[in-house]
Enzyme design. Structure first.
Site, PDB file in Angstrom:
ATOM      1  N   CYS A 313     -34.227 -53.518 -56.706  1.00 54.05           N
ATOM      2  CA  CYS A 313     -33.794 -54.124 -57.956  1.00 54.05           C
ATOM      3  C   CYS A 313     -32.274 -54.276 -58.020  1.00 54.05           C
ATOM      4  O   CYS A 313     -31.584 -53.523 -58.698  1.00 54.05           O
ATOM      5  CB  CYS A 313     -34.289 -53.358 -59.177  1.00 54.05           C
ATOM      6  SG  CYS A 313     -34.078 -54.376 -60.644  1.00 54.05           S
ATOM      7  N   CYS A 493     -36.146 -60.227 -61.562  1.00 57.08           N
ATOM      8  CA  CYS A 493     -35.192 -59.232 -62.014  1.00 57.08           C
ATOM      9  C   CYS A 493     -34.874 -59.503 -63.480  1.00 57.08           C
ATOM     10  O   CYS A 493     -34.108 -60.431 -63.794  1.00 57.08           O
ATOM     11  CB  CYS A 493     -33.930 -59.344 -61.160  1.00 57.08           C
ATOM     12  SG  CYS A 493     -32.837 -57.972 -61.413  1.00 57.08           S
TER      13      CYS A 493
HETATM   14  P1  FAD Z   1     -42.363 -47.104 -54.270  1.00 54.06           P
HETATM   15  O1  FAD Z   1     -42.983 -47.610 -55.514  1.00 54.06           O
HETATM   16  O2  FAD Z   1     -41.038 -46.423 -54.378  1.00 54.06           O
HETATM   17  O3  FAD Z   1     -43.416 -46.152 -53.561  1.00 54.06           O
HETATM   18  C1  FAD Z   1     -43.214 -45.549 -52.308  1.00 54.06           C
HETATM   19  C2  FAD Z   1     -44.196 -44.380 -52.205  1.00 54.06           C
HETATM   20  O4  FAD Z   1     -44.198 -43.896 -50.858  1.00 54.06           O
HETATM   21  C3  FAD Z   1     -43.806 -43.204 -53.100  1.00 54.06           C
HETATM   22  O5  FAD Z   1     -44.902 -42.822 -53.912  1.00 54.06           O
HETATM   23  C4  FAD Z   1     -43.423 -42.108 -52.105  1.00 54.06           C
HETATM   24  O6  FAD Z   1     -43.753 -40.811 -52.564  1.00 54.06           O
HETATM   25  C5  FAD Z   1     -44.263 -42.486 -50.888  1.00 54.06           C
HETATM   26  N1  FAD Z   1     -43.726 -41.948 -49.641  1.00 54.06           N
HETATM   27  C6  FAD Z   1     -42.429 -41.765 -49.313  1.00 54.06           C
HETATM   28  N2  FAD Z   1     -42.350 -41.191 -48.099  1.00 54.06           N
HETATM   29  C7  FAD Z   1     -43.621 -41.035 -47.659  1.00 54.06           C
HETATM   30  C8  FAD Z   1     -44.177 -40.493 -46.466  1.00 54.06           C
HETATM   31  N3  FAD Z   1     -43.401 -39.974 -45.520  1.00 54.06           N
HETATM   32  N4  FAD Z   1     -45.528 -40.474 -46.327  1.00 54.06           N
HETATM   33  C9  FAD Z   1     -46.326 -40.994 -47.302  1.00 54.06           C
HETATM   34  N5  FAD Z   1     -45.840 -41.507 -48.456  1.00 54.06           N
HETATM   35  C10 FAD Z   1     -44.507 -41.524 -48.623  1.00 54.06           C
HETATM   36  N6  FAD Z   1     -38.732 -53.809 -59.995  1.00 54.06           N
HETATM   37  C11 FAD Z   1     -39.074 -54.859 -60.789  1.00 54.06           C
HETATM   38  O7  FAD Z   1     -39.966 -55.637 -60.433  1.00 54.06           O
HETATM   39  N7  FAD Z   1     -38.464 -55.079 -61.991  1.00 54.06           N
HETATM   40  C12 FAD Z   1     -37.513 -54.250 -62.459  1.00 54.06           C
HETATM   41  O8  FAD Z   1     -36.987 -54.453 -63.543  1.00 54.06           O
HETATM   42  C13 FAD Z   1     -37.130 -53.125 -61.655  1.00 54.06           C
HETATM   43  N8  FAD Z   1     -36.184 -52.266 -62.078  1.00 54.06           N
HETATM   44  C14 FAD Z   1     -35.894 -51.152 -61.350  1.00 54.06           C
HETATM   45  C15 FAD Z   1     -34.969 -50.261 -61.854  1.00 54.06           C
HETATM   46  C16 FAD Z   1     -34.690 -49.096 -61.171  1.00 54.06           C
HETATM   47  C17 FAD Z   1     -33.671 -48.140 -61.722  1.00 54.06           C
HETATM   48  C18 FAD Z   1     -35.363 -48.802 -59.954  1.00 54.06           C
HETATM   49  C19 FAD Z   1     -35.100 -47.516 -59.214  1.00 54.06           C
HETATM   50  C20 FAD Z   1     -36.282 -49.700 -59.439  1.00 54.06           C
HETATM   51  C21 FAD Z   1     -36.556 -50.891 -60.120  1.00 54.06           C
HETATM   52  N9  FAD Z   1     -37.460 -51.837 -59.632  1.00 54.06           N
HETATM   53  C22 FAD Z   1     -37.786 -52.932 -60.399  1.00 54.06           C
HETATM   54  C23 FAD Z   1     -37.908 -51.765 -58.215  1.00 54.06           C
HETATM   55  C24 FAD Z   1     -39.357 -51.294 -58.021  1.00 54.06           C
HETATM   56  O9  FAD Z   1     -39.602 -50.090 -58.690  1.00 54.06           O
HETATM   57  C25 FAD Z   1     -39.627 -51.119 -56.529  1.00 54.06           C
HETATM   58  O10 FAD Z   1     -39.251 -52.307 -55.866  1.00 54.06           O
HETATM   59  C26 FAD Z   1     -41.097 -50.840 -56.236  1.00 54.06           C
HETATM   60  O11 FAD Z   1     -41.477 -49.615 -56.805  1.00 54.06           O
HETATM   61  C27 FAD Z   1     -41.347 -50.844 -54.727  1.00 54.06           C
HETATM   62  O12 FAD Z   1     -42.641 -50.426 -54.425  1.00 54.06           O
HETATM   63  P2  FAD Z   1     -42.944 -49.631 -53.061  1.00 54.06           P
HETATM   64  O13 FAD Z   1     -44.396 -49.382 -53.057  1.00 54.06           O
HETATM   65  O14 FAD Z   1     -42.318 -50.322 -51.915  1.00 54.06           O
HETATM   66  O15 FAD Z   1     -42.130 -48.261 -53.223  1.00 54.06           O
END
Ligand code: FAD
Length: 578
Positions: A313, A493
């Site tokens: 983000c 965003c």
């Molecule tokens: P995540 O949701 O972070 O999940 C990753 C998972 O993998 C976690 O549960 C973690 O525990 C697990 N994991 C880590 N290491 C391991 C391992 N070794 N083995 C197994 N599991 C593991 N997005 C929007 O669309 N709109 C917004 O307005 C927005 N605002 C944001 C504001 C902030 C402050 C933040 C921090 C993020 C924001 N986002 C927003 C971004 C969004 O939250 C992420 O892009 C999204 O969560 C990505 O999904 P993901 O599954 O890749 O990662």
């Protein structure tokens, strides 16, 4: 705090907070053993902090860090030496308790039978059956170098790494299309976070509880949850290794482990985060502190920083700033506050079409924009931030700024176990096709979310469109067919430019504008109340009740009419038809 008693003298727990040391002391524990190396994740106090807190509480504290998936016999000897040396009862912890349990089991192998050890750990909720050969080997040998004896712990048709936005959405999407599919998610955390809500927590709109759910409540019911962390990808043998050394095999792997917040890249930051006016909305437990600081500041200097991209983000660092300014303006304090945005990059926002709407607010709030300035050090006690400034000529110099409030967006990289794996590209990200999200080398691996190499905005909004694409292509891969669903790079965003108004940026690959709504409903190029209503009232429901449950509203994947290439045909033949 979830403590599992393995013997009267020894218990284990997942990651403890500093506060929980006090609870452990109150429950009669005399010694704390920390088995988790410093810096593994962002929600982890350092060993030095644990040592200090334990000292204050009169607890014995020992640090025996072990790398997940690589517990050596030397680690076991060290652990046993500590157990022999300290007063019990002992409470050992790591990320999930699994490493501490494994260390205890191996340290007891020469005194207890493997069956007794497995039964004791089973009763505490840890299945160590795959460790039996190593326990037996240790029991019958003084040295017992049996570290490679780990067995396959489980087999599943589809294994998903990570139970965040990407992992759960994909699992739900797969099961919607094939309810009998055998899907496992490997995820160490007991909680699932709605991270897009943290901006609103930092702006005093949400409370943080609204952004957290129990993992068990968001996982699809048919999924097998393996509560552990992956430490290694073994794509040549279609397996992943867990942090306790056990292995899980798959026909198709979906990797969605998110991004690593690398707080350590800024000297002194970890030590002062949450104190001295230093905060970040990028941490669940820190966002409420942002709101506290905003309310308390009546005058002085407020700095907001953005590290080099890619970050998740990319608008979040400035969203925090605009919401703060909006509050200060309303309270008539903004005229007394010098607000500065220090951005390691050279532009306000990556897609130029949105910059005019944002500049209106930069001017309204009289924000000083400082480009090409990278935060490198924080001295919390003195309240000074240090920046590496790249001049127009390309030379570098260090500048310092005092502050009353500092909101930091941390540097971000691919997680270490991804970066150091065969799945990574040169920059460390999972190397997938931007369209099909299939791995460029391993045909039975797909990836989505923040950890991939794709050049979209790393957002949950992107994941919403990626998950159905990965689900469709995974099912095709299981049938030995080439991927046909394609992702267009959509990301979104919602820039919270003031309380009650948002500039809703929605775009795909190459910065192509991809608005979800007609202009008369929401014009993304202007700040609007409707977009705020969407963010505050609708998007959390879309996340929890639509995206995580595979109700794929406005997310139907585009399908290619496609004949597999020779390469694809070969890859599927060798990797999925085992
Ligand atoms: P995540 O949701 O972070 O999940 C990753 C998972 O993998 C976690 O549960 C973690 O525990 C697990 N994991 C880590 N290491 C391991 C391992 N070794 N083995 C197994 N599991 C593991 N997005 C929007 O669309 N709109 C917004 O307005 C927005 N605002 C944001 C504001 C902030 C402050 C933040 C921090 C993020 C924001 N986002 C927003 C971004 C969004 O939250 C992420 O892009 C999204 O969560 C990505 O999904 P993901 O599954 O890749 O990662």
């Amino acid at each position: 705090m979830d403590i599992s008693k393995i013997s009267p003298a020894f218990s284990v727990a997942g990651q403890l907070s500093l506060k929980e040391l006090g609870l452990a002391s109150a429950q009669g524990y005399k010694t704390i053993i920390n088995n988790r190396p410093d810096g593994e994740s962002d929600d982890q106090p350092t060993s030095a902090e644990f040592a200090q807190t334990a000292k204050e509480l009169g607890l014995e504290y020992r640090y025996v860090p072990v790398v997940s998936g690589q517990i050596t016999d030397d680690n076991v000897v060290d652990f046993k030496a500590v157990l022999d040396d300290v007063m019990g009862p002992v409470l050992a912890f790591c990320r999930t308790g699994s490493r501490s349990t494994t260390l205890w089991a191996l340290s007891q192998a020469q005194g207890l039978s493997a069956e007794a050890i497995v039964a004791a750990t089973e009763a505490a909720g840890y299945n160590l059956t795959s460790l039996i050969p190593r326990l037996n080997a240790l029991a019958s040998s003084d040295k017992g170098d049996s570290s490679n004896n780990s067995m396959i712990f489980a087999r599943h048709s589809v294994v998903i790494v990570g139970g965040g936005a990407g992992g759960i959405s994909t699992a739900a999407s797969l099961l919607k299309r094939d309810p009998n599919l055998d899907v496992a998610i490997i995820e160490p955390s007991e909680s699932h976070y709605y991270q897009p809500g943290w901006t609103l927590v930092g702006g005093g709109v949400f409370n943080r509880a609204q952004t957290k759910r129990a993992m068990v409540d968001v996982l699809p019911k048919q999924v097998s949850w393996i509560r552990a962390a992956v430490s290694k990808f073994n794509p040549d043998s279609n397996e992943v290794t867990l942090e306790n050394g056990e292995r899980v095999s798959y026909k198709v792997l979906v990797a969605a482990p998110g991004i690593k917040l690398d707080w350590g890249q800024v000297e002194g930051l970890e030590q002062t985060l949450g104190r001295n006016g230093v905060t970040s909305n990028y941490k669940f437990d820190m966002a409420p502190y942002t709101w506290e600081l905003i309310q308390d500041l009546r005058g002085g200097k407020a700095l907001f920083t953005q590290p080099p991209i890619p970050i998740k983000c990319a608008g979040a660092p400035q969203k925090a700033m605009y919401l703060a300014c909006s509050y200060w303006l309303k309270k008539h304090d903004l005229k007394n506050i010098d607000v500065q945005f220090h951005n390691a990059g050279g532009v306000l926002f990556g897609v130029a079409d949105y910059i005019p709407a944002l500049m209106e607010y930069v001017n309204k709030y009289r924000i000083k924009l400082c480009f090409n300035e990278k935060l490198i050090k924080v001295d919390g006690g003195k309240r000074i931030a240090y920046f590496e400034v790249t001049t127009e000529e390309g030379s570098k110099k260090i500048e310092q700024q005092s502050f009353d409030m500092l909101h930091v967006c941390p540097n971000q990289t691919a997680p270490d176990f991804v970066r150091n794996s065969p799945l990574a590209n040169n920059e460390g990200w999972i190397d997938v096709s931007p369209e099909t999200l299939q791995h460029n080398k391993f045909g039975n691996i797909f990836a989505l979310g923040d950890a991939t190499s794709t050049p979209n905005a790393k957002t949950a909004a992107a994941v919403r469109l990626q998950a159905p694409v990965v689900a469709v292509n995974t099912l095709l891969a299981l049938q030995g067919k080439a991927p046909r669903a394609v992702y267009n790079g959509y990301g979104s965003c919602p820039l919270t430019v003031e309380r009650g108004k948002i500039v809703l940026a929605e775009f795909g690959y190459g910065g192509k504008l991809l608005p979800s709504f007609p202009k008369f409903m929401v014009n993304g190029l202007k700040a609007s109340r409707r977009a705020w209503f969407l963010k505050e009232k609708i998007l959390p429901t879309i996340y929890f009740d639509y995206m995580l449950k595979a109700r794929e509203w406005l997310a139907k994947p585009e399908m290619l009419q496609h004949t597999p290439t020779d390469y694809e045909a070969r890859t599927f033949d060798s990797s999925t038809k085992k």
